[in-house]
Design a protein around this motif. Sequence first.
Motif, PDB file in Angstrom:
ATOM      1  N   MET A 129      26.167  51.836   5.483  1.00  0.00           N
ATOM      2  CA  MET A 129      26.252  51.111   3.994  1.00  0.00           C
ATOM      3  C   MET A 129      27.594  50.510   3.972  1.00  0.00           C
ATOM      4  SD  MET A 129      24.871  53.289   0.800  1.00  0.00           S
ATOM      5  CE  MET A 129      23.232  53.532   1.262  1.00  0.00           C
ATOM      6  N   GLN A 130      27.257  49.611   3.107  1.00  0.00           N
ATOM      7  CA  GLN A 130      28.529  48.806   2.595  1.00  0.00           C
ATOM      8  C   GLN A 130      29.426  49.936   1.588  1.00  0.00           C
ATOM      9  OE1 GLN A 130      27.607  45.222   1.047  1.00  0.00           O
ATOM     10  NE2 GLN A 130      26.747  44.329   2.639  1.00  0.00           N
ATOM     11  N   ASN A 131      30.644  49.843   1.694  1.00  0.00           N
ATOM     12  CA  ASN A 131      31.560  50.393   0.675  1.00  0.00           C
ATOM     13  C   ASN A 131      31.734  49.854  -0.731  1.00  0.00           C
ATOM     14  OD1 ASN A 131      33.225  52.251  -0.030  1.00  0.00           O
ATOM     15  ND2 ASN A 131      35.079  51.770   1.123  1.00  0.00           N
ATOM     16  N   THR A 132      30.632  49.844  -1.467  1.00  0.00           N
ATOM     17  CA  THR A 132      30.609  49.121  -2.943  1.00  0.00           C
ATOM     18  C   THR A 132      31.293  50.211  -3.816  1.00  0.00           C
ATOM     19  OG1 THR A 132      28.421  49.665  -3.167  1.00  0.00           O
ATOM     20  CG2 THR A 132      28.868  47.678  -2.189  1.00  0.00           C
ATOM     21  N   ARG A 133      31.597  49.510  -5.049  1.00  0.00           N
ATOM     22  CA  ARG A 133      31.819  50.561  -6.081  1.00  0.00           C
ATOM     23  C   ARG A 133      30.875  51.533  -6.473  1.00  0.00           C
ATOM     24  NH1 ARG A 133      34.121  46.583 -10.519  1.00  0.00           N
ATOM     25  NH2 ARG A 133      33.232  45.234  -9.156  1.00  0.00           N
ATOM     26  N   LEU A 134      29.371  50.730  -6.780  1.00  0.00           N
ATOM     27  CA  LEU A 134      28.318  51.807  -6.889  1.00  0.00           C
ATOM     28  C   LEU A 134      28.047  52.892  -5.554  1.00  0.00           C
ATOM     29  CD1 LEU A 134      25.736  52.335  -8.774  1.00  0.00           C
ATOM     30  CD2 LEU A 134      24.651  50.878  -7.129  1.00  0.00           C
ATOM     31  N   ASN A 135      28.228  52.665  -4.565  1.00  0.00           N
ATOM     32  CA  ASN A 135      28.248  53.598  -3.436  1.00  0.00           C
ATOM     33  C   ASN A 135      29.187  54.632  -3.550  1.00  0.00           C
ATOM     34  OD1 ASN A 135      27.335  54.842  -1.162  1.00  0.00           O
ATOM     35  ND2 ASN A 135      28.486  53.699   0.385  1.00  0.00           N
ATOM     36  N   ASN A 136      30.447  54.024  -3.996  1.00  0.00           N
ATOM     37  CA  ASN A 136      31.841  55.131  -4.015  1.00  0.00           C
ATOM     38  C   ASN A 136      31.193  55.886  -5.442  1.00  0.00           C
ATOM     39  OD1 ASN A 136      33.158  54.003  -2.159  1.00  0.00           O
ATOM     40  ND2 ASN A 136      34.255  52.568  -3.285  1.00  0.00           N
ATOM     41  N   ILE A 137      30.791  55.616  -6.333  1.00  0.00           N
ATOM     42  CA  ILE A 137      30.590  56.472  -7.597  1.00  0.00           C
ATOM     43  C   ILE A 137      29.419  57.657  -7.153  1.00  0.00           C
ATOM     44  CG2 ILE A 137      29.235  56.257  -9.632  1.00  0.00           C
ATOM     45  CD1 ILE A 137      30.459  53.763 -10.356  1.00  0.00           C
ATOM     46  N   PHE A 138      28.361  57.044  -6.369  1.00  0.00           N
ATOM     47  CA  PHE A 138      27.300  58.164  -5.858  1.00  0.00           C
ATOM     48  C   PHE A 138      28.114  59.083  -4.964  1.00  0.00           C
ATOM     49  CE2 PHE A 138      24.220  54.986  -7.644  1.00  0.00           C
ATOM     50  CZ  PHE A 138      23.571  55.911  -8.327  1.00  0.00           C
ATOM     51  N   GLU A 139      28.950  58.514  -4.234  1.00  0.00           N
ATOM     52  CA  GLU A 139      29.491  59.685  -3.325  1.00  0.00           C
ATOM     53  C   GLU A 139      30.259  60.500  -3.948  1.00  0.00           C
ATOM     54  OE1 GLU A 139      31.303  57.729  -0.108  1.00  0.00           O
ATOM     55  OE2 GLU A 139      29.639  56.773   0.832  1.00  0.00           O
ATOM     56  N   SER A 140      31.171  59.978  -4.852  1.00  0.00           N
ATOM     57  CA  SER A 140      32.010  60.891  -5.467  1.00  0.00           C
ATOM     58  C   SER A 140      31.206  62.002  -6.461  1.00  0.00           C
ATOM     59  CB  SER A 140      32.918  60.176  -6.219  1.00  0.00           C
ATOM     60  OG  SER A 140      32.405  59.470  -7.548  1.00  0.00           O
ATOM     61  N   LEU A 141      30.098  61.428  -7.162  1.00  0.00           N
ATOM     62  CA  LEU A 141      29.155  62.335  -7.869  1.00  0.00           C
ATOM     63  C   LEU A 141      28.519  63.448  -6.942  1.00  0.00           C
ATOM     64  CD1 LEU A 141      27.727  62.688 -10.761  1.00  0.00           C
ATOM     65  CD2 LEU A 141      26.189  61.081  -9.803  1.00  0.00           C
ATOM     66  N   GLY A 142      28.163  62.823  -5.781  1.00  0.00           N
ATOM     67  CA  GLY A 142      27.755  63.923  -4.891  1.00  0.00           C
ATOM     68  C   GLY A 142      28.475  65.044  -4.481  1.00  0.00           C
ATOM     69  N   ASP A 143      29.846  64.633  -4.328  1.00  0.00           N
ATOM     70  CA  ASP A 143      30.958  65.632  -3.835  1.00  0.00           C
ATOM     71  C   ASP A 143      31.248  66.482  -5.103  1.00  0.00           C
ATOM     72  OD1 ASP A 143      31.069  64.333  -1.400  1.00  0.00           O
ATOM     73  OD2 ASP A 143      32.794  63.228  -1.918  1.00  0.00           O
ATOM     74  N   ARG A 144      31.272  66.002  -6.255  1.00  0.00           N
ATOM     75  CA  ARG A 144      31.519  66.923  -7.466  1.00  0.00           C
ATOM     76  C   ARG A 144      30.542  67.764  -7.503  1.00  0.00           C
ATOM     77  NH1 ARG A 144      34.014  62.826 -12.139  1.00  0.00           N
ATOM     78  NH2 ARG A 144      35.810  62.150 -10.801  1.00  0.00           N
ATOM     79  N   LEU A 145      29.056  67.516  -7.355  1.00  0.00           N
ATOM     80  CA  LEU A 145      28.172  68.093  -7.908  1.00  0.00           C
ATOM     81  C   LEU A 145      28.229  69.441  -6.669  1.00  0.00           C
ATOM     82  CD1 LEU A 145      24.960  65.988  -8.767  1.00  0.00           C
ATOM     83  CD2 LEU A 145      26.214  68.084 -10.049  1.00  0.00           C
ATOM     84  N   PHE A 146      28.218  68.949  -5.423  1.00  0.00           N
ATOM     85  CA  PHE A 146      28.520  70.065  -4.309  1.00  0.00           C
ATOM     86  C   PHE A 146      29.742  71.228  -4.543  1.00  0.00           C
ATOM     87  CE2 PHE A 146      30.324  71.505  -0.172  1.00  0.00           C
ATOM     88  CZ  PHE A 146      29.065  71.962   0.199  1.00  0.00           C
ATOM     89  N   SER A 147      30.733  70.696  -5.089  1.00  0.00           N
ATOM     90  CA  SER A 147      31.929  71.594  -5.380  1.00  0.00           C
ATOM     91  C   SER A 147      31.506  72.261  -6.516  1.00  0.00           C
ATOM     92  CB  SER A 147      33.218  70.796  -5.430  1.00  0.00           C
ATOM     93  OG  SER A 147      33.180  69.762  -6.687  1.00  0.00           O
ATOM     94  N   PHE A 148      30.685  71.691  -7.429  1.00  0.00           N
ATOM     95  CA  PHE A 148      30.521  72.462  -8.877  1.00  0.00           C
ATOM     96  C   PHE A 148      29.512  73.761  -8.482  1.00  0.00           C
ATOM     97  CE2 PHE A 148      27.835  73.056 -12.376  1.00  0.00           C
ATOM     98  CZ  PHE A 148      28.694  73.472 -13.460  1.00  0.00           C
ATOM     99  N   PHE A 149      28.453  73.315  -7.584  1.00  0.00           N
ATOM    100  CA  PHE A 149      27.568  74.290  -7.389  1.00  0.00           C
ATOM    101  C   PHE A 149      28.094  75.364  -6.045  1.00  0.00           C
ATOM    102  CE2 PHE A 149      24.554  71.589  -9.265  1.00  0.00           C
ATOM    103  CZ  PHE A 149      24.490  72.353 -10.345  1.00  0.00           C
ATOM    104  N   ASN A 150      29.136  75.040  -5.519  1.00  0.00           N
ATOM    105  CA  ASN A 150      29.860  75.891  -4.396  1.00  0.00           C
ATOM    106  C   ASN A 150      30.197  77.272  -5.010  1.00  0.00           C
ATOM    107  OD1 ASN A 150      30.486  76.243  -1.978  1.00  0.00           O
ATOM    108  ND2 ASN A 150      32.317  75.285  -2.094  1.00  0.00           N
ATOM    109  N   ASN A 151      30.439  77.362  -6.209  1.00  0.00           N
ATOM    110  CA  ASN A 151      30.722  78.650  -6.743  1.00  0.00           C
ATOM    111  C   ASN A 151      29.590  79.773  -6.631  1.00  0.00           C
ATOM    112  OD1 ASN A 151      31.215  80.796  -8.684  1.00  0.00           O
ATOM    113  ND2 ASN A 151      31.819  79.442 -10.339  1.00  0.00           N
ATOM    114  N   PRO A 152      29.690  80.978  -6.268  1.00  0.00           N
ATOM    115  CA  PRO A 152      28.558  81.883  -5.867  1.00  0.00           C
ATOM    116  C   PRO A 152      27.854  82.022  -7.308  1.00  0.00           C
ATOM    117  CG  PRO A 152      30.742  82.735  -5.149  1.00  0.00           C
ATOM    118  CD  PRO A 152      31.219  81.358  -6.014  1.00  0.00           C
ATOM    119  N   TRP A 153      28.565  82.171  -8.310  1.00  0.00           N
ATOM    120  CA  TRP A 153      27.496  82.312  -9.530  1.00  0.00           C
ATOM    121  C   TRP A 153      26.516  81.269 -10.040  1.00  0.00           C
ATOM    122  CZ3 TRP A 153      26.516  87.064 -10.806  1.00  0.00           C
ATOM    123  CH2 TRP A 153      27.383  88.086 -10.852  1.00  0.00           C
TER     124      TRP A 153
END
Length: 116
Positions: free
Chosen positions: A1-25
Amino acid sequence: MQNTRLNNIFESLGDRLFSFFNNPWRRFSLILISFLLGIFIGTAVSTTAGQAAYWDVPVAVVLTFFAEVISRYTYRSQRQNLLGFKFRNSLFPDLINIFKIGLTFSLFIEAFKLGS
């Protein structure tokens, strides 16, 4: 996939959600919500199908097929992870499996209600 701004936004959003739900509670609360949603959907589907008696068997077939597909997806991916593939503790298969458990549990409860 190309490295576009939209692709970067979705990747960073996915990383943030993963780190947010990484908390056990937070993970436990999502699992609990998924279980309760499965109970609610199972109760709603069974009572709605129970209103018209001719929908009981097709709804039971669809729910059983749905549960078997989820089981195949969840447990097959765990088996492949045990064989040496990169182990990844993913939240999505756990949530779907817990939803299936809640759905099955609600159908058992509805069966006990009808049997009494």
